[in-house]
Design a protein around this motif. Structure first.
Motif, PDB file in Angstrom:
ATOM      1  N   CYS A   1       1.029  -1.153  -0.026  1.00 40.17           N
ATOM      2  CA  CYS A   1       0.068   0.033   0.048  1.00 40.17           C
ATOM      3  C   CYS A   1       0.878   1.380  -0.047  1.00 40.17           C
ATOM      4  O   CYS A   1       1.675   1.403   0.850  1.00 40.17           O
ATOM      5  CB  CYS A   1      -0.998  -0.033   1.148  1.00 40.17           C
ATOM      6  SG  CYS A   1      -1.901   1.590   1.611  1.00 40.17           S
TER       7      CYS A   1
ATOM      8  N   GLU B   1       0.122   3.901   0.738  1.00 37.13           N
ATOM      9  CA  GLU B   1      -0.120   5.097   1.827  1.00 37.13           C
ATOM     10  C   GLU B   1       0.430   4.868   3.110  1.00 37.13           C
ATOM     11  O   GLU B   1       0.997   5.539   3.844  1.00 37.13           O
ATOM     12  CB  GLU B   1      -1.781   5.267   1.873  1.00 37.13           C
ATOM     13  CG  GLU B   1      -2.507   5.942   0.722  1.00 37.13           C
ATOM     14  CD  GLU B   1      -2.083   7.552   0.602  1.00 37.13           C
ATOM     15  OE1 GLU B   1      -2.046   7.929   1.824  1.00 37.13           O
ATOM     16  OE2 GLU B   1      -2.006   8.138  -0.548  1.00 37.13           O
ATOM     17  N   CYS B   2       0.465   3.573   3.545  1.00 37.89           N
ATOM     18  CA  CYS B   2       0.631   3.167   4.839  1.00 37.89           C
ATOM     19  C   CYS B   2       1.791   2.157   4.797  1.00 37.89           C
ATOM     20  O   CYS B   2       2.445   1.914   5.985  1.00 37.89           O
ATOM     21  CB  CYS B   2      -0.791   2.738   5.670  1.00 37.89           C
ATOM     22  SG  CYS B   2      -0.960   1.063   5.268  1.00 37.89           S
TER      23      CYS B   2
ATOM     24  N   CYS C   1      -6.934  -0.901   0.846  1.00 35.57           N
ATOM     25  CA  CYS C   1      -5.998  -1.386   1.891  1.00 35.57           C
ATOM     26  C   CYS C   1      -6.757  -1.623   3.083  1.00 35.57           C
ATOM     27  O   CYS C   1      -7.559  -1.080   3.800  1.00 35.57           O
ATOM     28  CB  CYS C   1      -5.122  -0.317   2.079  1.00 35.57           C
ATOM     29  SG  CYS C   1      -3.897  -0.749   3.530  1.00 35.57           S
TER      30      CYS C   1
ATOM     31  N   GLU D   1      -5.614  -2.049   6.115  1.00 33.33           N
ATOM     32  CA  GLU D   1      -4.962  -1.309   7.218  1.00 33.33           C
ATOM     33  C   GLU D   1      -5.583  -0.045   7.577  1.00 33.33           C
ATOM     34  O   GLU D   1      -5.789   0.446   8.381  1.00 33.33           O
ATOM     35  CB  GLU D   1      -3.440  -1.351   7.041  1.00 33.33           C
ATOM     36  CG  GLU D   1      -2.562  -1.266   8.016  1.00 33.33           C
ATOM     37  CD  GLU D   1      -2.784  -2.119   9.422  1.00 33.33           C
ATOM     38  OE1 GLU D   1      -2.929  -3.389   9.027  1.00 33.33           O
ATOM     39  OE2 GLU D   1      -2.650  -1.799  10.507  1.00 33.33           O
ATOM     40  N   CYS D   2      -5.326   0.781   6.054  1.00 35.05           N
ATOM     41  CA  CYS D   2      -5.709   1.952   6.359  1.00 35.05           C
ATOM     42  C   CYS D   2      -6.822   2.671   5.525  1.00 35.05           C
ATOM     43  O   CYS D   2      -7.382   3.652   5.549  1.00 35.05           O
ATOM     44  CB  CYS D   2      -4.466   3.066   5.883  1.00 35.05           C
ATOM     45  SG  CYS D   2      -4.219   3.071   3.875  1.00 35.05           S
TER      46      CYS D   2
HETATM   47 ZN   LIG Z   1      -2.770   1.237   3.457  1.00 32.53          ZN
END
Ligand SMILES: [Zn+2]
Length: 399
Positions: A326, A328-329, A345, A347-348
């Motif tokens: 990902c 982003e994170c 994602c 996670e985020c």
């Molecule tokens: Zn993410």
């Protein structure tokens, strides 16, 4: 401001008259004869007598050979044609001795042919006008399709006939290139099949339909040729067809990549791409050849254009699972099958386009670097182009 002097090669197609075609056929044959005979002589002189002879010494032998009856046909061809072939062979041998190239090979009839002409700089005014006129020794005026001006006078002209029977002249001129004004932005690019290029900014080039069509035709022709009996006339015809389609695909792709690379260079200061071998590892076998040919060529174009215009090309030569992470994170997915085009994602919660996400990871890898951010690591990542990488922080990254 820094100016870069650079050699730029131009290639134009031309259409010989039937008389020129005949003359060229003889010249190609003569150049091939000189190359092969000299190569055989050299190899024999070395293995038999331990003596090393050069193309220039062969040129003297040639003058003598011409006086003999069986070799009188040698006189029909301008001496420059032989001499240039011999000079080229000397260069090929220097490259071989310097371990830059393999041992020179014999030239085969029916393959691509080429001869070179030196343009006499004293008489050049009557033989060459940029974008208008080209006259060559023993051939006369050449009907060149001038697609652009070169902005200089060439010293050498190479005449080629490719495997599909098309004729080209190539000339190299020295030109000054003005670097573009410096920028502070950067872009990561992902190379693929569906889109030839996807950028970290979300730009997708697509895969031009005419290129895809040409590729399909080429594949079909290759299959058909392989079914014909070896050595038959049908086979010869089919092989010529393959060669022609091959040339077309290569030209179409080259044209597309030229425009694409120029656009990227104009738009961005830093361009990050993945290394070819890495990309190959990430994909299945099937898709490799096509996309990789594109990536290799794109890298070559970006490398020299970055040099010309004062841009920076960063090549990621480490294994980075760009599709699975990902952007982003940094969360890494266990698997990311090729069929998944969009994902979220866990996670985020960011929504990702598969290729844009990959391109963003290429950019991140280039800017941050998995290695320890020293000058050495920049070298390890393969910073190409002139000058150092200007400071680019996360703030001025277009997202
Ligand atoms: Zn993410």
């Amino acid at each position: 401001m820094l100016y870069v002097m650079t050699m730029i090669a131009y290639k134009f197609r031309f259409y010989p008259t039937s008389a020129q075609e005949q003359a060229l056929c003889k010249m190609f044959g003569a150049a091939r004869w000189a190359w092969n005979t000299c190569l055989a002589w050299r190899s024999a002189a070395y293995t038999l007598d331990g003596e090393s002879v050069s193309g220039m010494s062969f040129s003297k032998e040639l003058t003598w050979l011409k006086t003999l009856e069986p070799f009188s046909w040698l006189k029909e061809i301008p001496t420059v044609v032989y001499n240039q072939a011999l000079r080229d062979q000397d260069k090929a041998f220097s490259a071989f001795f310097a371990k830059r190239a393999r041992y020179p090979k014999f030239r085969r009839k029916g393959g691509p042919e080429s001869i070179r002409f030196q343009l006499n700089q004293r008489t050049v005014m009557s033989n060459f006008r940029d974008g208008e006129l080209l006259k060559l020794h023993g051939l006369g005026k050449i009907d060149v399709c001038w697609s652009r001006k070169m902005g200089g006078v060439p010293k050498m002209v190479t005449v080629r006939r490719d495997a599909s029977g098309r004729y080209f002249v190539s000339m190299t001129v020295e030109t000054v290139v003005d670097p573009l004004p410096q920028k502070t932005n950067a872009v990561g690019i992902d190379v693929g099949l569906k889109d030839i290029v996807v950028t970290s900014d979300g730009m997708k080039t697509g895969n031009p339909r005419h290129l895809r069509k040409a590729e399909k035709k080429l594949k079909r022709a290759q299959r058909q040729a392989s079914r014909k009996v070896k050595g038959s006339n049908r086979r010869k015809k089919a092989v010529l067809k393959v060669a022609k389609l091959h040339a077309k695909v290569a030209d179409t792709r080259a044209d597309f990549l030229h425009k694409l690379s120029t656009g990227l260079i104009r738009e961005y200061q830093i361009i990050a791409i993945e290394d070819l071998s890495i990309k190959g590892m990430a994909r299945g076998r099937l898709s490799r050849s096509v996309a990789d040919a594109g990536l290799g060529e794109l890298r070559r174009l970006l490398t020299y254009k970055a040099e010309w215009y004062g841009r920076n090309l960063v090549v990621i030569d480490r294994w980075e699972p760009t599709s699975k992470v990902c952007s982003e994170c940094g969360h890494k997915m266990d698997s990311m099958p090729l069929t998944v085009r969009e994902w979220t994602c866990p996670e985020c919660g960011s929504d990702h386009d598969r290729d844009v996400n990959a391109a963003r990871n290429v950019l991140t890898a280039a800017m941050v670097g998995r290695t320890k951010g020293s000058a050495q690591s920049a070298k390890a990542r393969g910073v190409e182009g002139s000058g150092a990488v200007p400071p680019v922080t996360a703030r001025n990254q277009p997202r």
